[in-house]
Design a protein around this motif. Structure first.
Motif, short mmCIF file in Angstrom:
data_model
loop_
_atom_site.label_atom_id
_atom_site.label_comp_id
_atom_site.label_asym_id
_atom_site.label_seq_id
_atom_site.Cartn_x
_atom_site.Cartn_y
_atom_site.Cartn_z
N ASP A 98 26.72 -62.04 -31.33
CA ASP A 98 26.20 -61.09 -30.35
C ASP A 98 27.31 -60.26 -29.72
O ASP A 98 27.05 -59.20 -29.14
CB ASP A 98 25.43 -61.82 -29.25
N ASP A 99 28.56 -60.73 -29.79
CA ASP A 99 29.67 -60.01 -29.19
C ASP A 99 30.34 -59.03 -30.16
O ASP A 99 31.24 -58.29 -29.77
CB ASP A 99 30.73 -61.00 -28.68
N LEU A 100 29.92 -59.05 -31.39
CA LEU A 100 30.55 -58.19 -32.39
C LEU A 100 29.97 -56.78 -32.33
O LEU A 100 28.80 -56.59 -31.99
CB LEU A 100 30.33 -58.77 -33.79
N PRO A 101 30.76 -55.78 -32.68
CA PRO A 101 30.24 -54.42 -32.81
C PRO A 101 29.26 -54.35 -33.97
O PRO A 101 29.21 -55.25 -34.82
CB PRO A 101 31.49 -53.58 -33.07
N THR A 102 28.50 -53.28 -34.02
CA THR A 102 27.44 -53.15 -35.01
C THR A 102 27.77 -52.06 -36.02
O THR A 102 28.22 -50.98 -35.67
CB THR A 102 26.09 -52.83 -34.33
N VAL A 103 27.52 -52.38 -37.29
CA VAL A 103 27.76 -51.44 -38.38
C VAL A 103 26.46 -51.27 -39.16
O VAL A 103 25.82 -52.25 -39.54
CB VAL A 103 28.86 -51.95 -39.33
N LEU A 104 26.09 -50.01 -39.41
CA LEU A 104 24.93 -49.72 -40.25
C LEU A 104 25.43 -49.43 -41.66
O LEU A 104 26.28 -48.56 -41.88
CB LEU A 104 24.17 -48.50 -39.74
N VAL A 105 24.87 -50.14 -42.64
CA VAL A 105 25.14 -49.87 -44.05
C VAL A 105 23.93 -49.11 -44.59
O VAL A 105 22.82 -49.63 -44.60
CB VAL A 105 25.34 -51.18 -44.84
N VAL B 205 29.81 -47.97 -36.17
CA VAL B 205 30.27 -47.39 -37.44
C VAL B 205 29.07 -47.27 -38.37
O VAL B 205 28.20 -48.14 -38.40
CB VAL B 205 31.36 -48.27 -38.10
N ILE B 206 29.04 -46.17 -39.11
CA ILE B 206 28.11 -46.03 -40.23
C ILE B 206 28.92 -46.15 -41.51
O ILE B 206 29.86 -45.39 -41.73
CB ILE B 206 27.38 -44.68 -40.21
N LEU B 207 28.58 -47.12 -42.35
CA LEU B 207 29.18 -47.24 -43.67
C LEU B 207 28.20 -46.56 -44.62
O LEU B 207 27.12 -47.09 -44.89
CB LEU B 207 29.41 -48.70 -44.04
N ARG C 104 32.98 -43.67 -45.66
CA ARG C 104 32.35 -43.42 -46.96
C ARG C 104 32.86 -44.43 -47.97
O ARG C 104 34.06 -44.59 -48.13
CB ARG C 104 32.65 -42.01 -47.45
N CYS C 105 31.94 -45.07 -48.63
CA CYS C 105 32.28 -46.10 -49.61
C CYS C 105 32.55 -45.45 -50.96
O CYS C 105 32.09 -45.90 -52.00
CB CYS C 105 31.13 -47.09 -49.69
N ALA C 106 33.32 -44.35 -50.95
CA ALA C 106 33.66 -43.59 -52.14
C ALA C 106 34.64 -42.50 -51.74
O ALA C 106 34.97 -42.36 -50.56
CB ALA C 106 32.42 -42.98 -52.78
N MET C 107 35.09 -41.71 -52.71
CA MET C 107 36.01 -40.60 -52.40
C MET C 107 35.28 -39.34 -51.96
O MET C 107 35.78 -38.57 -51.15
CB MET C 107 36.85 -40.26 -53.64
N VAL D 109 35.32 -51.74 -46.35
CA VAL D 109 35.21 -52.83 -45.38
C VAL D 109 36.51 -52.99 -44.61
O VAL D 109 36.51 -53.18 -43.38
CB VAL D 109 34.82 -54.14 -46.08
N ALA D 110 37.64 -52.91 -45.29
CA ALA D 110 38.93 -53.01 -44.61
C ALA D 110 39.12 -51.86 -43.62
O ALA D 110 39.65 -52.05 -42.52
CB ALA D 110 40.06 -53.02 -45.64
N GLN D 111 38.70 -50.67 -44.01
CA GLN D 111 38.77 -49.53 -43.08
C GLN D 111 37.90 -49.78 -41.85
O GLN D 111 38.31 -49.51 -40.72
CB GLN D 111 38.32 -48.26 -43.79
N THR D 112 36.71 -50.31 -42.08
CA THR D 112 35.80 -50.60 -40.97
C THR D 112 36.41 -51.63 -40.03
O THR D 112 36.35 -51.48 -38.80
CB THR D 112 34.45 -51.10 -41.51
N ALA D 113 37.01 -52.67 -40.59
CA ALA D 113 37.63 -53.70 -39.75
C ALA D 113 38.73 -53.10 -38.89
O ALA D 113 38.86 -53.44 -37.70
CB ALA D 113 38.18 -54.82 -40.63
N ALA D 114 39.54 -52.22 -39.46
CA ALA D 114 40.61 -51.58 -38.70
C ALA D 114 40.03 -50.73 -37.57
O ALA D 114 40.52 -50.76 -36.43
CB ALA D 114 41.47 -50.73 -39.63
N ILE D 115 39.00 -49.98 -37.86
CA ILE D 115 38.36 -49.12 -36.86
C ILE D 115 37.81 -49.95 -35.71
O ILE D 115 37.96 -49.60 -34.53
CB ILE D 115 37.24 -48.29 -37.51
N LEU D 116 37.21 -51.08 -36.04
CA LEU D 116 36.64 -51.94 -35.00
C LEU D 116 37.70 -52.60 -34.13
O LEU D 116 37.40 -53.14 -33.07
CB LEU D 116 35.75 -53.01 -35.64
#
Length: 339
Positions: free
Chosen positions: A7-14, A62-64, A87-90, A309-316
């Motif tokens: 419940d304390d974690l930030p939320t990411v939409l995939v 974050v939106i993935l 973005r999960c791509a280039m 995912v690694a980018q998302t972790a850094a952002i969070l």
């Protein structure tokens, strides 16, 4: 490992549509993402966009984003908590980067992990086109006797590569190893590999037995392969597109095939939705078409998924990750680290 209660974690939409999640993100990447965030999934079979995307992303940090998810100014305005779109791509053409920057939202892209898979696809279709393999197989499968056709060897043939990026740099040595001559046209790159000649586009088109389009998709390359370009190619040569459908004038390609000027074509991309080949081209009897599978292998997909995912972790954690395309404007991240 997760060190905070869920419940304390930030939320990411995939945003990947449910049928695409396993193939285009994968279990390993999803599990890693769930260690750093509460993960909200798109349970629909279709892409999220507009109001549906906003509703799904309410409260998300974050939106993935899946490759077809359009993220524009309306989305950024409706999601004041949103810090980043990953973005999960280039390819980030579905994201309005200028609008994101104006509102302080970071946009990232993954680095290429598909050089091997796309290059092997190109080699495969060159062989198939040259030896009429799929054509013979289809004749047998439709109940007839296959017609024996004289084939070509790749050895000694000339490969012309338009665009000397990550894929081109991997593909060219493969072609050399097969005994092919290799020429490259790219005004923005310097070719320094031994055995590869850098030439102007007109010379490439006129001399190559196989023309492989790997140029980036932008305003300057829109319809670069038009009637003039196909007419400039050697009679009986083959055209291969592993880049984007927007680079090809499809009516001109069909005309060049119908006239017999081109020996055949292979396409993995087109102007149909989700970057798929257009049916008018894909159904042509002298075309090998595949449904955008050039980069669809487990190593290629996992490379970009794990990087996202690694980018998302850094952002969070309040950090700007490698792959950021508008870092200087990411004020929603730079305001502070997530609680």
């Amino acid at each position: 490992m997760r060190d905070k209660p869920l419940d304390d974690l930030p939320t990411v939409l995939v945003t990947h549509p449910a049928p695409r999640l396993a193939m285009y993100l994968g279990e390993r990447a999803l599990q890693q993402l769930q260690q750093v965030a509460r993960v909200r999934l798109n349970l629909l079979e279709t892409d999220l966009e507009g109001r549906a995307l906003v509703e799904a992303a309410k409260g998300c940090d974050v939106i993935l984003a899946y490759r077809q998810t359009p993220v524009g100014a309306d989305v950024f305005d409706a999601l004041p908590k949103l810090r980043a779109v990953v973005r999960c791509a280039m390819d980030i053409r579905t994201i309005d980067v200028a609008a994101a920057s104006a509102r302080g939202v970071l946009v990232t892209q993954a680095s290429p992990g598909f050089m091997v898979s796309v290059s092997e696809w190109v080699v495969g279709v060159m062989i198939d086109l040259s030896r009429s393999i799929s054509m013979a197989s289809a004749q047998y499968q439709h109940g007839g006797a296959a017609q024996a056709r004289m084939g070509r060897e790749l050895r000694g043939a000339r490969l012309g590569v338009i665009g000397y990026g990550h894929i081109g740099r991997y593909l060219c040595p493969l072609a050399l190893a097969l005994g092919m001559q290799v020429v490259v046209a790219d005004p923005f790159a310097r070719v320094d590999q031994v055995g590869i000649a850098q030439v102007e586009l007109d010379e490439l088109l006129a001399s190559a037995d196989y023309v492989v389009c790997l140029a980036p998709a932008n305003a300057d390359t829109e319809n670069m392969m038009d009637a003039r370009a196909f007419a400039a190619m050697k009679r009986g040569s083959f055209f291969i597109n592993a880049s984007r459908g927007s680079l090809v004038d499809e009516s001109a390609l069909i005309a060049a095939l119908d006239s017999g000027h081109l020996g055949g074509a292979a396409i993995d991309v087109g102007r149909a939705p989700d970057q798929m080949p257009s049916l008018a081209v894909a159904r042509h009897p002298h075309v090998l078409a595949t449904p955008h599978i050039g980069g669809l292998t487990p190593p290629a997909i996992e490379h970009q998924a794990l990087e996202a995912v690694a980018q998302t972790a850094a952002i969070l954690q309040g950090r700007i990750p490698a792959g950021a395309v508008n870092a200087a404007h990411a004020t929603r991240i730079l305001q502070g680290v997530f609680a």
